[in-house]
Scaffold this active site. Structure first.
Site, PDB file in Angstrom:
ATOM      1  N   CYS A  71       0.853  -1.186   0.000  1.00  0.00           N
ATOM      2  CA  CYS A  71       0.000   0.000   0.000  1.00  0.00           C
ATOM      3  C   CYS A  71       0.892   1.240   0.000  1.00  0.00           C
ATOM      4  CB  CYS A  71      -0.860  -0.039   1.267  1.00  0.00           C
ATOM      5  SG  CYS A  71      -1.805   1.441   1.577  1.00  0.00           S
ATOM      6  N   CYS A  77       0.710   5.251   7.780  1.00  0.00           N
ATOM      7  CA  CYS A  77      -0.628   5.283   8.350  1.00  0.00           C
ATOM      8  C   CYS A  77      -0.742   4.434   9.620  1.00  0.00           C
ATOM      9  CB  CYS A  77      -1.650   4.911   7.281  1.00  0.00           C
ATOM     10  SG  CYS A  77      -2.762   3.602   7.631  1.00  0.00           S
ATOM     11  N   CYS A  80      -1.727  -1.023   9.282  1.00  0.00           N
ATOM     12  CA  CYS A  80      -1.398  -2.415   8.925  1.00  0.00           C
ATOM     13  C   CYS A  80       0.039  -2.757   9.323  1.00  0.00           C
ATOM     14  CB  CYS A  80      -1.578  -2.624   7.429  1.00  0.00           C
ATOM     15  SG  CYS A  80      -3.256  -2.395   6.856  1.00  0.00           S
ATOM     16  N   CYS A 160      -7.094   2.525   0.012  1.00  0.00           N
ATOM     17  CA  CYS A 160      -6.728   1.798   1.224  1.00  0.00           C
ATOM     18  C   CYS A 160      -6.928   0.316   0.948  1.00  0.00           C
ATOM     19  CB  CYS A 160      -7.623   2.251   2.380  1.00  0.00           C
ATOM     20  SG  CYS A 160      -7.544   1.163   3.797  1.00  0.00           S
ATOM     21  N   GLN A 287     -19.852  -7.712  12.426  1.00  0.00           N
ATOM     22  CA  GLN A 287     -18.466  -8.117  12.158  1.00  0.00           C
ATOM     23  C   GLN A 287     -17.963  -7.415  10.899  1.00  0.00           C
ATOM     24  OE1 GLN A 287     -16.446 -10.124  13.862  1.00  0.00           O
ATOM     25  NE2 GLN A 287     -17.793 -11.193  15.286  1.00  0.00           N
ATOM     26  N   TYR A 316     -22.488 -13.118  25.222  1.00  0.00           N
ATOM     27  CA  TYR A 316     -21.900 -12.003  24.460  1.00  0.00           C
ATOM     28  C   TYR A 316     -22.370 -12.127  23.005  1.00  0.00           C
ATOM     29  CZ  TYR A 316     -18.722 -12.494  28.470  1.00  0.00           C
ATOM     30  OH  TYR A 316     -18.183 -12.657  29.718  1.00  0.00           O
ATOM     31  N   GLU A 337     -26.534 -10.566  26.173  1.00  0.00           N
ATOM     32  CA  GLU A 337     -25.750  -9.446  25.654  1.00  0.00           C
ATOM     33  C   GLU A 337     -26.044  -8.202  26.495  1.00  0.00           C
ATOM     34  OE1 GLU A 337     -23.574  -8.434  23.044  1.00  0.00           O
ATOM     35  OE2 GLU A 337     -24.012  -6.423  23.791  1.00  0.00           O
ATOM     36  N   ASP A 385     -18.267 -15.438  23.214  1.00  0.00           N
ATOM     37  CA  ASP A 385     -17.539 -14.586  22.264  1.00  0.00           C
ATOM     38  C   ASP A 385     -17.354 -13.206  22.903  1.00  0.00           C
ATOM     39  OD1 ASP A 385     -16.497 -13.311  20.054  1.00  0.00           O
ATOM     40  OD2 ASP A 385     -18.297 -13.464  18.824  1.00  0.00           O
ATOM     41  N   CYS A 412     -11.031 -12.661  20.597  1.00  0.00           N
ATOM     42  CA  CYS A 412     -10.270 -11.719  19.766  1.00  0.00           C
ATOM     43  C   CYS A 412      -9.001 -11.274  20.481  1.00  0.00           C
ATOM     44  CB  CYS A 412     -11.141 -10.520  19.391  1.00  0.00           C
ATOM     45  SG  CYS A 412     -11.842  -9.687  20.810  1.00  0.00           S
TER      46      CYS A 412
END
Ligand code: SAH
Length: 460
Positions: A71, A77, A80, A160, A287, A316, A337, A385, A412
């Site tokens: 990129c 930036c 990434c 991007c 997501q 969750y 949730e 989750d 995550c």
């Protein structure tokens, strides 16, 4: 050694956040933009008692694992941090990170044999269905793009590699409109000006697009002209369905304020995940990598091993994405949730998809789950989750008390996953397998789907 010194060093390892690790005068040094096997010249950024940080200024000997030309904004930036690394090797680094945290924090002795290869993307670019660009001024002119790492200085972007390609077309269109109509960007320091952010959301399977303009005021000059511009804009495969003005008058840095006004089309767009339709508003959690979301949910359901006799507790649950999918295979699903709007969406989504065997409860998992379990809910399978901070002992204790056969944990954050796995291992469960799924190629983030089974049910 001091800030801004230039050093030459050999990079011995690559850390999970994409920085090369070498030594300068015996001190460990983390160098962004480098990877193992390279010799590099770097500028010292910060000096600490036990380590240094630096940024690459020149590659002297490149690694064969280096990825080139990803990129134009690479290295400026900050979005990434793994983009200088060949994609296959990124997947290896992510797997190694999961193995390492499960063994170090989770105390799992055979982690290396339990963690599978990372499931990557075939084309790891332009995957994000939601892009938010801050608008400000650069060199006296209206500019938009991303913030530079650890600052609010705007890095201008014309393309991007992470977001859907049409997102930057929308950004350029808004900037052009602002210049043509003398509309000032919002200034965080003076609290003056108008447009704060441009937000683009797309539905990969529905091909629908939503544009949200976040503004400090309701009144924007010639707004009708902007809508006309949007209607003529090239959005690639997407069709414009919704233009929304979001008002944020507060002196905060939130992406969106509470008030949204639909300027054109519908106030929501739809997308379809694994055959289920979801209505998505500017505020909805959805997501951001829809392709890999399907991979992740399929993995979670494979590990859950459901049939029409099973009761599932989906903790969750957000807007009920996993819940609805699980409900198709299970006897019933209970979703929990904390965000009430998400629970409203989950109930609506269940109705829209004619799912009748899912019910949803709003509240903190640590309050609701113990109540459900003490009240006699008996899940055969628990799917969790949680957000990055992971679950907590109250919720996990209640899960253990319910003695489900299987716990499928979608995480995550490998560190909190490992902490929670340790607790579950100490309380009657055994980690059977873990699969990292690459939801965020070229970034340091790792998603992971793991299966824990009740020890007394495991055949030797
Ligand atoms: N399973 C969903 C959402 C996962 S994100 C999906 O795949 O789309 C994690 C979710 O946990 C968010 O929706 C967040 O609002 C919710 N959450 C955060 N803290 C919580 C808590 N203490 N109790 C219940 N839910 C919580």
């Amino acid at each position: 050694m001091k800030k801004n010194d230039i050093v030459k060093l050999n990079i011995e390892k690559t850390s999970s956040d994409g920085r090369g690790i070498g030594f300068v005068d015996g001190k460990i040094c983390f160098v962004s933009g480098t990877l193992e096997g390279e010799t590099a010249e770097a500028k010292i950024y910060t000096v600490h008692n036990s380590y240094l940080t630096a940024g690459i200024t020149k590659i002297i000997t490149p690694s064969p694992l280096r990825q080139y030309n990803y990129c134009d904004a690479s290295g400026i930036c900050g979005g990434c941090p793994l983009s200088h690394i060949d994609y296959e090797h990124q997947l290896t680094i992510k797997r190694a990170h999961v193995v390492d945290t499960l063994s170090r924090i989770g105390g799992i002795k055979n982690a290396d044999s339990l963690v599978t290869k990372t499931i990557g993307m075939e084309e790891p670019v332009n995957y994000r269905n939601k892009m938010v660009f801050p608008i400000g001024k650069k060199d006296g002119k209206v500019a938009g793009g991303f913030y530079a790492p650890k600052s609010h200085e705007i890095v201008e972007l014309t393309s991007c590699c992470v977001g859907v390609p049409c997102a930057t077309n929308v950004l350029s269109c808004v900037i052009e409109f602002m210049n043509e109509n003398n509309i000032l960007p919002y200034n965080e320091k003076t609290h003056k000006g108008t447009i704060r952010r441009v937000f683009v959301r797309t539905g990969l399977n529905s091909r629908e697009a939503m544009i949200v303009i976040s503004s400090a005021t309701e009144k924007i000059k010639n707004l009708a002209l902007l809508i006309e511009k949007f209607k003529k804009l090239d959005l690639g495969v997407y069709n414009l369905k919704s233009v929304v003005l979001n008002i944020n008058k507060e002196k905060n840095n939130l992406v969106l304020g509470d008030k949204s006004i639909t300027l054109w089309g519908s106030g929501t767009i739809f997308d379809n995940i694994l055959g289920f339709n979801f209505s998505i508003s500017p505020h909805s959690f959805f997501q951001v990598n829809p392709q890999q979301t399907e991979v992740l949910y399929k993995k979670a359901l494979e590990l859950a091993n459901l049939d029409k006799t099973k009761t599932v507790l989906d903790i969750y649950c957000g807007i009920g994405t996993i819940s609805l999918y699980a409900a198709y295979y299970a006897k019933s699903v209970i979703g929990v949730e904390i965000v009430d709007v998400a629970i409203k969406d989950a109930k609506e989504n269940a109705k829209m998809n004619s799912v009748k065997n899912a019910e949803f409860y709003c509240g903190a998992a640590e309050d609701v789950v113990p109540k459900l379990i003490n009240g006699g809910t008996k899940p055969d399978v628990v799917i969790i989750d949680p957000p990055r901070k992971g679950s907590d002992e109250k919720t996990l204790t209640a899960i253990v008390k319910a003695t489900p056969e299987r716990i499928v944990y979608v995480s995550c954050n490998p560190a909190t996953l490992a902490r929670d796995v340790k607790f579950l291992e100490e309380n009657g469960y055994e980690l059977k397998t873990a699969t990292p799924v690459d939801m965020f190629p070229n970034t340091e983030h790792v998603e992971c789907c793991v299966l824990l089974c009740r020890k007394d049910l495991i055949e030797e």
